[in-house]
Design a protein around this motif. Structure first.
Motif: not given
Ligand code: ZN
Length: 140
Positions: A1-23, A82-86
């Motif tokens: 059973m689905i329990q929750a939205i666990d995460h959203l995946g976001i494609a970026v070219r550079s973590l070093d550039e994208a991480v400070p944006l979110y912070e 997120r699921t309890d039984d994939i």
């Protein structure tokens, strides 16, 4: 059973550039970074009230995220439930006629078991199921 939205995946070219944006722009705290060899990506995780944001930077040109960036540019890449039984979740989707990218779950970020449904059969949304491996404690 689905329990929750666990995460959203976001494609970026550079973590070093994208991480400070979110912070800086959103005031979110980066929970950590991790390289996921099976997906040829480096990830950085943020917590947004229980739902995580998973920034994805490709580590090679043949990474699925590199292909996504080439075709569509940066942006939302996938939605993870997120699921309890994939296994049961994959069976339910397959029985409903949905094309599976992975018939069997594999180890993704945070040591979780993950598997993806093909976006061509989910109305354009690359959909991930994730589950905590039996006996493991989720890192994020
Ligand atoms: Zn994911």
């Amino acid at each position: 059973m689905i329990q929750a939205i666990d995460h959203l995946g976001i494609a970026v070219r550079s973590l070093d550039e994208a991480v400070p944006l979110y912070e800086k722009a959103l005031g979110l705290r980066c929970l950590g970074r991790e390289e996921v060899a099976s997906q040829k990506v480096r990830t950085a995780f943020f917590d947004a009230g229980g739902v995580h944001l998973e920034l994805l930077e490709p580590t090679s040109d043949d990474s699925p995220v590199a292909k996504f960036l080439a075709e569509r540019g940066e942006g939302i890449h996938h939605l993870a439930f997120r699921t309890d039984d994939i296994g049961a979740q994959l069976k339910q989707a397959a029985d409903a006629g949905v094309r599976l990218i992975h018939a069997q779950p594999f180890e993704g970020a945070g040591g979780k078991l993950v598997a993806f449904l093909h976006p061509k059969s989910t109305r354009g949304v690359l959909t991930e199921f994730c589950a905590v491996k039996p006996g493991a404690t989720a890192a994020h």
